[in-house]
Design an enzyme around this catalytic site. Sequence first.
Site, PDB file in Angstrom:
ATOM      1  N   ALA A  19      -6.864  61.017  48.689  1.00 22.05           N
ATOM      2  CA  ALA A  19      -6.885  61.453  47.292  1.00 22.05           C
ATOM      3  C   ALA A  19      -6.156  60.452  46.404  1.00 22.05           C
ATOM      4  CB  ALA A  19      -6.210  62.811  47.178  1.00 22.05           C
ATOM      5  N   GLU A  64       0.243  62.332  54.194  1.00 24.11           N
ATOM      6  CA  GLU A  64       0.669  63.242  53.121  1.00 24.11           C
ATOM      7  C   GLU A  64       2.166  63.523  53.167  1.00 24.11           C
ATOM      8  OE1 GLU A  64      -2.074  63.480  54.862  1.00 24.11           O
ATOM      9  OE2 GLU A  64      -3.718  64.361  53.720  1.00 24.11           O
ATOM     10  N   GLY A  67      -6.850  62.794  52.828  1.00 26.01           N
ATOM     11  CA  GLY A  67      -8.085  63.528  52.608  1.00 26.01           C
ATOM     12  C   GLY A  67      -9.275  62.830  53.255  1.00 26.01           C
ATOM     13  N   GLU A  91      -9.342  63.873  56.749  1.00 20.35           N
ATOM     14  CA  GLU A  91      -9.709  65.300  56.828  1.00 20.35           C
ATOM     15  C   GLU A  91     -11.224  65.481  56.704  1.00 20.35           C
ATOM     16  OE1 GLU A  91      -6.606  66.342  53.922  1.00 20.35           O
ATOM     17  OE2 GLU A  91      -6.064  67.949  55.290  1.00 20.35           O
TER      18      GLU A  91
END
Length: 736
Positions: A71, A134, A111, A114
């Site tokens: 992100a 993160e 992300g 993920e």
Amino acid sequence: MPRFTLTGSHTSLSLDLFADLHKVKALLASAEPVSGAVLQALEDGLKKAGADSSVKAVMICGENGKFSAGADIRGFSAPKKRGGALGPIVSLIESSEKPVVAAIEGVALGGGLEVALGCHYRIAHAKARMGLPEVTLGLLPGAEGTQRLPRLIGVPAALDMITTGKHIPATEALKLGLVDEIVEENTIEAAIRLANKVIGQPLGPRRLSLKPVPKLPNMEAFLRDAAVRVKRQARGCLAPELCFQAVRAATELPFAEGLRRERELFQVLLSSGQARALQYAFFAERAVHRWATPTGASWSSAAPQPVRRAAVIGLGTMGRGIVTSLVKANIPVVALEQDLEYLNKGRKAVMLLLEREAMKMEGGAQTLDFHNPARLQFTVDFDLLRDVDLVIEAVFENMALKKEIFHKLSKICKPGALLCTNTSALNIDEIASATSRPQQVIGTHFFSPAHVMRLLEIIYGRHTSPSAIATAMQLAKTLKKVGVVVGNCFGFVGNRMMFPYVEQAVFLLEEGSRPEAVDQALEDFGFKIGPFRMSDLAGLDVGWRSRQGQGLTGPSLPAGTPARQRHGQRYSPLPDLLCEHGRFGQKNAKGWYQYEKAGGRTATPDPWLHNFLSQYRDTHGIKTRFIDQEEILERCLFSLINEGFAVLAEGIASGPEHLDVIYVNGYGWPKHTGGPMFYASTVGLPRVLAKLQKYSEAHPDVPRLRPNAFLKKLVAVGNPPIKEWMSYLSQQSAKL
Ligand SMILES: CC/C=C/CC(=O)SCCNC(=O)CCNC(=O)[C@H](O)C(C)(C)COP(=O)(O)OP(=O)(O)OC[C@H]1O[C@@H](n2cnc3c(N)ncnc32)[C@H](O)[C@@H]1OP(=O)(O)O
């Protein structure tokens, strides 16, 4: 097979979350709320692929050789933007009735990884790196990563990746089962081949949400130990502990409930000040890389010179670490000592360090070649320095000695060679004055142990050329360090700000505190090590010698000088007295603490010291008082911050992020507070000012507690955000 990519012809899909770095940067310049658009595009694309009967499989890849850096970090602090919207998209990928293959090149982080975990198959290029960083941004993998990863690679490996945020190479990912295959050639073609192969095979076993978390024979005990380990390593940072809780939820709850827990924990972190501080620290580190000097020199005006061969002078603690660091970076080194006795001692120590480093690297792609004299040569002959591109002098802190060495270097080294001094405080201009080429003299202040610590303070003198600065910055990058360019003053930035902090710590002992109380308060705040434990580790004699050199103690101190005053200001002779009692710290088992043996590491409070402190107070008529944790923190931290404002006002550093990067990477300042200046901004400058005023009134003979004019100005203009501070510095008051 029709091909659906996140990028390529569907360029819009590559924006934001799935962008390569180039795109992320491009995005930052635009005010478009692109993230939602990207997620929408992904959703639309997946639905379209699902509805199109000619589509038999889906392949997700990145653009320009990069899967995704995750992100947009700036988005987390943007208004209205809330993480979590990616989770349902990851679920959507996983629930696809057609196989979805992730083709991972470059990086798949946060992300990005993920998304890959939602895919049914993952194929990676051998040079790709993966991770869930993160936690380093004060968050947790909030797009279902904490629930899927343990199901795929097991709890111990998932916990390790999620609580440390480390990036792992593809080879390790393959061993862990994170990817199904790695390839050396074209990843996308290989992914398409794989997709074609798996068409028609059942997808149930490939959906991670349906898999149970692999059992451990001793899961409870494992989690108990892991909880203790994570808490200890976190030292007050929330994210690792909440990451742990999310993974533990995966072991205890069904997938859907685990996701709910993940979302709750994510929201706690997202709204915490720590996440903001850690994200600030991420960008601060990148900001200091874009150095500039008062004369306007920067990367754009100065090219670094190549460093094909380097030399290190002096094989004491610092020199040994610097040699090791250079060898690790694959730069051939000549290591020089003054005589054979010192050389042999140094050689043995360097070899030991390198053996240890080689062991750590075993099994990895890189090896250390240090037995080859063409890569590492030990000598006492200055003449061997003739053709090196860069010399790092690392002898002990003595101006006369350093000048003698630089005079010699100036005569021997080839004309273009960069001459660096590893001083922690001495005047770069004075050292440069001993040479005929001051433009090539620069300070490179390494931190101990030099092959481990990330910080490299790079100090330019009056005559240092832009290209010399660029070369030193490039060297920092090659050594995998973070270089911070600063101006020349006593102690530069790091040590200069440290002086008032240590001074306050000692004054607190005079007034009634104990080393263990002061250390505890600062370690609870998040410092890796408190000032007294640190001083014992470094050796009390180092500072003692320096103070003797400055005429503050020892034989050159004029007779009749008051014991607790120098130049009309408060001075504490406590550290000098300890040395006079033969207490030098860990090296001889007694300093501010006692140790089990010489060189021992376990600090125990020492009744002798306590007794000595009360006698000292009696001698000087000081009434012992109880000092609470708040006062310890405020006096130590705010005096350091106050000096930071002086550094900024004098133009020694070009912004507060420079000070923060220095403190986080070189002085063990807790990263989750952002660094001293960011911390001050979160405390609020009016409060910092008020406290300094209070302590300064109580201790008028301590100038370093007097609030700096720049701090006062910032409060007067209304406590602006940290990014605006420098705009309030008048041109006249700054050297910059
Ligand atoms: C609910 C959804 C939640 C998702 C969670 C997340 O995805 S959080 C984000 C997780 N990703 C990361 O933490 C990756 C951060 N980036 C890096 O580690 C490195 O940048 C890199 C990708 C390994 C590349 O390193 P390299 O040394 O090659 O380059 P730089 O670090 O200098 O970066 C180049 C510029 O790109 C900017 N940038 C990189 N990643 C991001 C990002 N994720 N968001 C925003 N900006 C990013 C970086 O700031 C550099 O730009 P500058 O202008 O120089 O600052």
